[in-house]
Design a protein around this motif. Structure first.
Motif, PDB file in Angstrom:
ATOM      1  N   VAL A 168       0.846  -1.202   0.000  1.00  0.00           N
ATOM      2  CA  VAL A 168       0.000   0.000   0.000  1.00  0.00           C
ATOM      3  C   VAL A 168       0.878   1.246   0.000  1.00  0.00           C
ATOM      4  O   VAL A 168       0.623   2.203  -0.751  1.00  0.00           O
ATOM      5  CB  VAL A 168      -0.951   0.005   1.217  1.00  0.00           C
ATOM      6  N   PHE A 169       1.921   1.235   0.825  1.00  0.00           N
ATOM      7  CA  PHE A 169       2.832   2.388   0.865  1.00  0.00           C
ATOM      8  C   PHE A 169       3.500   2.586  -0.499  1.00  0.00           C
ATOM      9  O   PHE A 169       3.613   3.718  -0.986  1.00  0.00           O
ATOM     10  CB  PHE A 169       3.890   2.189   1.949  1.00  0.00           C
ATOM     11  N   ASN A 170       3.949   1.491  -1.128  1.00  0.00           N
ATOM     12  CA  ASN A 170       4.574   1.596  -2.452  1.00  0.00           C
ATOM     13  C   ASN A 170       3.613   2.183  -3.479  1.00  0.00           C
ATOM     14  O   ASN A 170       4.015   2.936  -4.369  1.00  0.00           O
ATOM     15  CB  ASN A 170       5.051   0.222  -2.921  1.00  0.00           C
ATOM     16  N   SER A 171       2.323   1.834  -3.372  1.00  0.00           N
ATOM     17  CA  SER A 171       1.343   2.336  -4.338  1.00  0.00           C
ATOM     18  C   SER A 171       1.064   3.821  -4.139  1.00  0.00           C
ATOM     19  O   SER A 171       0.661   4.510  -5.073  1.00  0.00           O
ATOM     20  CB  SER A 171       0.037   1.548  -4.224  1.00  0.00           C
ATOM     21  N   LEU A 172       1.307   4.323  -2.921  1.00  0.00           N
ATOM     22  CA  LEU A 172       1.022   5.737  -2.630  1.00  0.00           C
ATOM     23  C   LEU A 172       2.244   6.626  -2.793  1.00  0.00           C
ATOM     24  O   LEU A 172       2.129   7.758  -3.246  1.00  0.00           O
ATOM     25  CB  LEU A 172       0.483   5.879  -1.197  1.00  0.00           C
ATOM     26  N   ARG A 173       3.404   6.126  -2.413  1.00  0.00           N
ATOM     27  CA  ARG A 173       4.582   6.977  -2.360  1.00  0.00           C
ATOM     28  C   ARG A 173       5.702   6.552  -3.306  1.00  0.00           C
ATOM     29  O   ARG A 173       6.607   7.336  -3.565  1.00  0.00           O
ATOM     30  CB  ARG A 173       5.129   7.006  -0.932  1.00  0.00           C
ATOM     31  N   LYS A 174       5.665   5.335  -3.796  1.00  0.00           N
ATOM     32  CA  LYS A 174       6.761   4.870  -4.648  1.00  0.00           C
ATOM     33  C   LYS A 174       6.202   4.373  -5.981  1.00  0.00           C
ATOM     34  O   LYS A 174       5.231   4.933  -6.482  1.00  0.00           O
ATOM     35  CB  LYS A 174       7.572   3.815  -3.907  1.00  0.00           C
ATOM     36  N   LEU A 175       6.803   3.344  -6.546  1.00  0.00           N
ATOM     37  CA  LEU A 175       6.432   2.917  -7.895  1.00  0.00           C
ATOM     38  C   LEU A 175       5.553   1.671  -7.895  1.00  0.00           C
ATOM     39  O   LEU A 175       5.663   0.803  -8.757  1.00  0.00           O
ATOM     40  CB  LEU A 175       7.687   2.699  -8.746  1.00  0.00           C
ATOM     41  N   ASP A 176       4.696   1.583  -6.882  1.00  0.00           N
ATOM     42  CA  ASP A 176       3.634   0.588  -6.827  1.00  0.00           C
ATOM     43  C   ASP A 176       4.178  -0.833  -7.017  1.00  0.00           C
ATOM     44  O   ASP A 176       5.095  -1.242  -6.317  1.00  0.00           O
ATOM     45  CB  ASP A 176       2.563   0.932  -7.868  1.00  0.00           C
ATOM     46  N   ALA A 177       3.643  -1.567  -7.982  1.00  0.00           N
ATOM     47  CA  ALA A 177       3.987  -2.975  -8.156  1.00  0.00           C
ATOM     48  C   ALA A 177       5.445  -3.194  -8.560  1.00  0.00           C
ATOM     49  O   ALA A 177       5.953  -4.315  -8.467  1.00  0.00           O
ATOM     50  CB  ALA A 177       3.070  -3.601  -9.211  1.00  0.00           C
ATOM     51  N   LEU A 178       6.131  -2.138  -8.981  1.00  0.00           N
ATOM     52  CA  LEU A 178       7.512  -2.280  -9.435  1.00  0.00           C
ATOM     53  C   LEU A 178       8.530  -2.083  -8.317  1.00  0.00           C
ATOM     54  O   LEU A 178       9.701  -2.444  -8.480  1.00  0.00           O
ATOM     55  CB  LEU A 178       7.811  -1.271 -10.552  1.00  0.00           C
ATOM     56  N   GLN A 179       8.119  -1.501  -7.190  1.00  0.00           N
ATOM     57  CA  GLN A 179       9.087  -1.051  -6.203  1.00  0.00           C
ATOM     58  C   GLN A 179       9.914  -2.189  -5.615  1.00  0.00           C
ATOM     59  O   GLN A 179      11.129  -2.050  -5.445  1.00  0.00           O
ATOM     60  CB  GLN A 179       8.383  -0.292  -5.077  1.00  0.00           C
ATOM     61  N   GLU A 180       9.300  -3.321  -5.312  1.00  0.00           N
ATOM     62  CA  GLU A 180      10.064  -4.438  -4.743  1.00  0.00           C
ATOM     63  C   GLU A 180      11.123  -4.932  -5.723  1.00  0.00           C
ATOM     64  O   GLU A 180      12.236  -5.306  -5.319  1.00  0.00           O
ATOM     65  CB  GLU A 180       9.122  -5.580  -4.355  1.00  0.00           C
ATOM     66  N   LEU A 181      10.796  -4.966  -7.003  1.00  0.00           N
ATOM     67  CA  LEU A 181      11.772  -5.390  -8.012  1.00  0.00           C
ATOM     68  C   LEU A 181      12.908  -4.387  -8.124  1.00  0.00           C
ATOM     69  O   LEU A 181      14.075  -4.769  -8.284  1.00  0.00           O
ATOM     70  CB  LEU A 181      11.079  -5.565  -9.365  1.00  0.00           C
ATOM     71  N   ILE A 182      12.568  -3.105  -8.034  1.00  0.00           N
ATOM     72  CA  ILE A 182      13.599  -2.061  -8.106  1.00  0.00           C
ATOM     73  C   ILE A 182      14.523  -2.148  -6.900  1.00  0.00           C
ATOM     74  O   ILE A 182      15.737  -1.932  -7.005  1.00  0.00           O
ATOM     75  CB  ILE A 182      12.936  -0.672  -8.207  1.00  0.00           C
ATOM     76  N   ASP A 183      13.970  -2.497  -5.737  1.00  0.00           N
ATOM     77  CA  ASP A 183      14.778  -2.589  -4.515  1.00  0.00           C
ATOM     78  C   ASP A 183      15.610  -3.859  -4.451  1.00  0.00           C
ATOM     79  O   ASP A 183      16.521  -3.949  -3.630  1.00  0.00           O
ATOM     80  CB  ASP A 183      13.861  -2.527  -3.281  1.00  0.00           C
ATOM     81  N   ASP A 184      15.327  -4.852  -5.292  1.00  0.00           N
ATOM     82  CA  ASP A 184      16.051  -6.120  -5.274  1.00  0.00           C
ATOM     83  C   ASP A 184      17.339  -5.980  -6.089  1.00  0.00           C
ATOM     84  O   ASP A 184      17.287  -5.839  -7.313  1.00  0.00           O
ATOM     85  CB  ASP A 184      15.172  -7.231  -5.860  1.00  0.00           C
ATOM     86  N   PRO A 185      18.510  -6.018  -5.444  1.00  0.00           N
ATOM     87  CA  PRO A 185      19.765  -5.814  -6.183  1.00  0.00           C
ATOM     88  C   PRO A 185      20.081  -6.923  -7.182  1.00  0.00           C
ATOM     89  O   PRO A 185      20.912  -6.737  -8.064  1.00  0.00           O
ATOM     90  CB  PRO A 185      20.823  -5.764  -5.065  1.00  0.00           C
ATOM     91  N   MET A 186      19.415  -8.079  -7.064  1.00  0.00           N
ATOM     92  CA  MET A 186      19.681  -9.189  -7.970  1.00  0.00           C
ATOM     93  C   MET A 186      18.888  -9.089  -9.271  1.00  0.00           C
ATOM     94  O   MET A 186      19.174  -9.794 -10.231  1.00  0.00           O
ATOM     95  CB  MET A 186      19.347 -10.518  -7.284  1.00  0.00           C
ATOM     96  N   VAL A 187      17.885  -8.216  -9.315  1.00  0.00           N
ATOM     97  CA  VAL A 187      17.072  -8.035 -10.522  1.00  0.00           C
ATOM     98  C   VAL A 187      17.795  -7.088 -11.471  1.00  0.00           C
ATOM     99  O   VAL A 187      18.192  -5.988 -11.076  1.00  0.00           O
ATOM    100  CB  VAL A 187      15.673  -7.486 -10.172  1.00  0.00           C
ATOM    101  N   SER A 188      17.980  -7.507 -12.717  1.00  0.00           N
ATOM    102  CA  SER A 188      18.723  -6.686 -13.687  1.00  0.00           C
ATOM    103  C   SER A 188      17.815  -6.018 -14.712  1.00  0.00           C
ATOM    104  O   SER A 188      18.218  -5.029 -15.335  1.00  0.00           O
ATOM    105  CB  SER A 188      19.764  -7.548 -14.411  1.00  0.00           C
ATOM    106  N   GLU A 189      16.619  -6.545 -14.924  1.00  0.00           N
ATOM    107  CA  GLU A 189      15.713  -5.954 -15.922  1.00  0.00           C
ATOM    108  C   GLU A 189      14.272  -6.165 -15.467  1.00  0.00           C
ATOM    109  O   GLU A 189      13.916  -7.212 -14.917  1.00  0.00           O
ATOM    110  CB  GLU A 189      15.921  -6.607 -17.287  1.00  0.00           C
ATOM    111  N   ILE A 190      13.434  -5.138 -15.697  1.00  0.00           N
ATOM    112  CA  ILE A 190      12.010  -5.209 -15.386  1.00  0.00           C
ATOM    113  C   ILE A 190      11.250  -4.878 -16.654  1.00  0.00           C
ATOM    114  O   ILE A 190      11.525  -3.868 -17.308  1.00  0.00           O
ATOM    115  CB  ILE A 190      11.628  -4.224 -14.263  1.00  0.00           C
ATOM    116  N   MET A 191      10.279  -5.747 -17.025  1.00  0.00           N
ATOM    117  CA  MET A 191       9.522  -5.575 -18.267  1.00  0.00           C
ATOM    118  C   MET A 191       8.033  -5.577 -17.949  1.00  0.00           C
ATOM    119  O   MET A 191       7.512  -6.574 -17.429  1.00  0.00           O
ATOM    120  CB  MET A 191       9.858  -6.709 -19.235  1.00  0.00           C
ATOM    121  N   VAL A 192       7.357  -4.478 -18.251  1.00  0.00           N
ATOM    122  CA  VAL A 192       5.926  -4.334 -17.972  1.00  0.00           C
ATOM    123  C   VAL A 192       5.177  -4.299 -19.296  1.00  0.00           C
ATOM    124  O   VAL A 192       5.371  -3.388 -20.102  1.00  0.00           O
ATOM    125  CB  VAL A 192       5.642  -3.050 -17.172  1.00  0.00           C
ATOM    126  N   ASN A 193       4.334  -5.298 -19.535  1.00  0.00           N
ATOM    127  CA  ASN A 193       3.534  -5.371 -20.763  1.00  0.00           C
ATOM    128  C   ASN A 193       2.073  -5.114 -20.394  1.00  0.00           C
ATOM    129  O   ASN A 193       1.279  -6.045 -20.273  1.00  0.00           O
ATOM    130  CB  ASN A 193       3.658  -6.745 -21.418  1.00  0.00           C
TER     131      ASN A 193
END
Length: 411
Positions: free
Chosen positions: A56-81
């Motif tokens: 809920v906090f991510n949806s209000l103040r950050k990038l919603d469904a993407l924020q956890e992926l952005i915060d994960d240092p092991m994730v190298s690419e995010i693709m939203v279709n």
């Protein structure tokens, strides 16, 4: 879970004080209170509740469904279709994400949040934009209906601490001998072009090469979206392009920035990527005494990138092919070609020297080439550098142990 998030978010929005800027702590307190109300009588664990509140906090103040992926240092690419289909790349493998945007409208809110932070505009008149996140991650956005199944967001993440040459050697991207050779070339102010396909590691490799630039030099970087992480240079000027907008703001292009950089007393000019007519201005700079240049470009091979450079120059200047080839051969000293192997690893495939013109064609001499098959790969030395003039001018010898301390790649 999604129903709970929708309810909690709705109640928090109703209670938010829109007359002032609320702090993150105040928002978190509101979320905690509303979560307690909504979850009364439900069998939600403490861990699930914490995840609910964070989403809920991510949806209000950050990038919603993407924020956890952005915060994960092991994730190298995010693709939203579109709002419901999100994928991410982790350690070379692509997986579907278990979260989604509540609606296309919510996804549009996130898109505007991303582009607004860096003075970019994306709308129906300008439906395609390149920008970046606060951490330097590269972002490409294409709006619906240009993207038929909903707007798309593609985020290329970079590590918080850029990979240096030692880490690339450990990962098997190249050998220590090849790294030492490239170190000498950078120190001696050879002009290097890093080529490769999409996601082959060109920007990462360019960052690693920058660790060999003497720290007392003045370096100008030029990019569409600033993402280079130049290491160890104190006198650094970072330039970024600007798009035109509906308010009459004029665009500032790569070509504009290359021209103005020549008046900024640069020791080196680094162009993040050459894609079009700016290739002519880059070659002009390299051929007018501005040695030590670094840049990247998309290409399938060292030979292929030469043809692509010719086409890019023709986009901006109607010149005879012979003249263009002469500019390329005299402006660029060495091409480092990268690629991704079937096992998803990124490696140096070839290092080649440009050796002038013969029978109207640019002569390309391979110096290192990746050999082997089926996972047993090794970068093998296949030739000797012919143009030693810049090495001699800087007092660097090709003989092992006579590189004035450069034979050791620092960790």
């Amino acid at each position: 879970m999604d129903d709970f998030i929708t309810q909690i978010r709705k109640h928090v929005l109703e209670r938010m004080d829109l007359s002032r800027e609320m702090t993150d702590q105040e928002i978190e307190n509101l979320i905690g209170e509303e979560t307690s109300q909504v979850l009364q009588g439900s069998s939600v664990s403490i861990a699930e509740r914490m995840q609910l509140e964070q989403r809920v906090f991510n949806s209000l103040r950050k990038l919603d469904a993407l924020q956890e992926l952005i915060d994960d240092p092991m994730v190298s690419e995010i693709m939203v279709n579109g709002p419901e289909h999100i994928f991410y790349e982790k350690e070379g493998q692509v997986y579907p994400w278990n979260q989604r945007f509540a609606s296309e409208e919510k996804m549009q809110d996130v898109i505007q949040q991303i582009v607004g932070r860096h003075n970019r505009v994306v709308n129906m008149s300008n439906p395609i934009v390149d920008t970046r996140l606060e951490d330097g991650s590269r972002v490409n956005i294409v709006l619906s209906p240009i993207s038929l199944d909903g707007s798309t967001i593609t985020i290329r993440k970079f590590p918080e601490k850029p990979l240096d040459m030692r880490r690339l050697i450990e990962k098997g991207a190249l050998t220590e001998d090849a790294a030492e050779f490239l170190c000498m070339l950078v120190r001696a102010r050879y002009n290097l072009l890093v080529s490769g396909g999409t996601s082959s590691g060109k920007t990462t490799f360019l960052n690693a090469l920058s660790q060999y630039i003497p720290e007392d030099e003045r370096v100008i970087t030029i990019e569409d979206s600033a993402e280079l992480q130049i290491q160890g240079v104190h006198n650094l000027v970072r330039l970024e392009t600007r798009n035109a907008n509906m308010e009459g703001v004029m665009p500032v292009t790569i070509r504009d920035l290359i021209r103005t950089s020549l008046r900024m007393r640069p020791d080196r000019i680094i162009i993040g990527e050459c894609r079009g007519a700016e290739a002519f201005d880059m070659l002009q700079a390299l051929n007018t005494g501005h040695d030590g240049g670094l840049s990247t470009a998309h290409g399938n091979s060292s030979r292929d990138i030469l043809s692509r450079l010719e086409m890019m120059v023709l986009m901006g200047m109607d010149l005879p092919i012979a003249a263009i080839r002469q500019q390329i051969a005299s402006g660029i000293d060495v091409i480092v070609h990268l690629g991704r192997l079937p096992d998803k690893s990124r490696r140096v495939l070839e290092i080649s020297e440009l050796c002038g013109i013969k029978d109207g064609e640019i002569c390309l001499e391979p110096l290192y080439r990746l050999q082997g098959a089926d996972g047993d790969w090794h970068l093998e030395k296949t030739g000797q550098l012919r143009n030693l003039k810049k090495l001699k001018m800087t007092g660097i010898s090709m003989e092992k142990g006579e590189t004035h301390g450069l034979s050791h790649i620092s960790s």
